[in-house]
Design a protein around this motif. Sequence first.
Motif, PDB file in Angstrom:
ATOM      1  N   ARG A   1      40.803  34.944  35.156  1.00 32.26           N
ATOM      2  CA  ARG A   1      40.721  36.380  34.825  1.00 32.26           C
ATOM      3  C   ARG A   1      40.772  36.579  33.312  1.00 32.26           C
ATOM      4  O   ARG A   1      40.231  37.548  32.796  1.00 32.26           O
TER       5      ARG A   1
ATOM      6  N   GLY B   1      50.233  48.798  37.898  1.00 31.28           N
ATOM      7  CA  GLY B   1      50.794  47.554  38.448  1.00 31.28           C
ATOM      8  C   GLY B   1      51.016  46.572  37.322  1.00 31.28           C
ATOM      9  O   GLY B   1      50.108  45.849  36.912  1.00 31.28           O
ATOM     10  N   VAL B   2      52.251  46.561  36.784  1.00 30.10           N
ATOM     11  CA  VAL B   2      52.563  45.777  35.583  1.00 30.10           C
ATOM     12  C   VAL B   2      53.357  44.523  35.918  1.00 30.10           C
ATOM     13  O   VAL B   2      53.166  43.459  35.323  1.00 30.10           O
TER      14      VAL B   2
ATOM     15  N   THR C   1      56.725  50.441  39.868  1.00 28.34           N
ATOM     16  CA  THR C   1      58.079  50.746  40.370  1.00 28.34           C
ATOM     17  C   THR C   1      59.083  49.832  39.671  1.00 28.34           C
ATOM     18  O   THR C   1      60.253  50.162  39.553  1.00 28.34           O
TER      19      THR C   1
ATOM     20  N   GLY D   1      59.086  46.307  42.953  1.00 23.51           N
ATOM     21  CA  GLY D   1      58.220  45.623  43.901  1.00 23.51           C
ATOM     22  C   GLY D   1      57.274  46.554  44.638  1.00 23.51           C
ATOM     23  O   GLY D   1      57.274  47.780  44.435  1.00 23.51           O
TER      24      GLY D   1
ATOM     25  N   PRO E   1      55.591  48.982  47.210  1.00 25.07           N
ATOM     26  CA  PRO E   1      56.186  49.997  48.085  1.00 25.07           C
ATOM     27  C   PRO E   1      55.837  49.819  49.563  1.00 25.07           C
ATOM     28  O   PRO E   1      56.393  50.519  50.416  1.00 25.07           O
TER      29      PRO E   1
ATOM     30  N   GLY F   1      58.576  53.836  38.328  1.00 29.00           N
ATOM     31  CA  GLY F   1      58.602  54.677  39.533  1.00 29.00           C
ATOM     32  C   GLY F   1      57.304  54.521  40.296  1.00 29.00           C
ATOM     33  O   GLY F   1      56.382  53.821  39.855  1.00 29.00           O
TER      34      GLY F   1
ATOM     35  N   SER G   1      47.765  52.575  46.739  1.00 29.09           N
ATOM     36  CA  SER G   1      48.050  52.709  45.309  1.00 29.09           C
ATOM     37  C   SER G   1      46.760  52.755  44.494  1.00 29.09           C
ATOM     38  O   SER G   1      46.664  53.491  43.507  1.00 29.09           O
TER      39      SER G   1
END
Length: 244
Positions: free
Chosen positions: A67, A91-92, A117, A120, A122, A151, A183
């Motif tokens: 990637r 999504g970090v 979040t 992890g 959700p 969050g 998401s």
Amino acid sequence: MKSFLFKLNAVAKNILIIIQPHVLLSFLIQPFAFISNFISLTKWIAQQPKEGVYKEAFSLLRNYNHRIDLYNYVINREQLQNAEIIYIEMGVCSGGSFQWWMENNQHAQSQFHGFDTFEGLPESWGYFFKNGDMNAAVPELADARGHFYKGLFQDTLVPFLTKGTISIGKRKIIHLDADLFSSTLFSLSMLYPYLEKGDIIFFDEFNVPNHEYLAYKIFTESFYVNLELIGSVNNYYQTVFKVN
Ligand SMILES: C[S@@+](CC[C@H](N)C(=O)[O-])C[C@H]1O[C@@H](n2cnc3c(N)ncnc32)[C@H](O)[C@@H]1O
């Protein structure tokens, strides 16, 4: 004849609703959805241009480091090293890809916004990843251009967008790396009003039929958005598009 078939269709549907086929056939929902979306994915792949798109040679095994080749391809092709960009990562986790983009774009006015979040996933993602997997501490940020929003996207993205941080006319690099259908579709739908010609959208797990691919399909078909494929690695696992 047409009106007879129309009525027959309605009668058949109403009978099926009364019969409640799910009572016996619920177990078919998941496999049928997977087969349908998988066939749709391979059909989509077959329709993509063979020339002018970055693509590595076919390999049976996936190499996640490839990637980075895709990021390098895009950053060179679009001359992003010294350009002012707004980088948004959905999504970090521990911040690997986020850090890469901050290190590889030098413009002092660029902005880097990461959402997670940090507790992890959700929901479960397929059979291998469960709710709460991929939790990570909020990464340290040494570069003042970076910001994290902790969050659920469903709670943090709209307040962020309505603050007006995302100015129209600035090049946006959107990195969708939340793995989940919900998401990804939520993020695309909320970011839609800010998308402009030339913006770049990365999917990190594009070829997963019931998740990112399905979100891409529903989004492009429902919002009539034309995304031009510009590259992919790992047999479309990581895939990147340009907004047309
Ligand atoms: C694969 S990881 C991200 C990896 C990271 N981009 C990298 O390459 O280093 C996926 C992340 O998405 C986050 N995520 C998924 N859905 C989310 C949601 N609805 N709200 C917030 N975070 C979410 C999870 O918490 C998880 O940390």
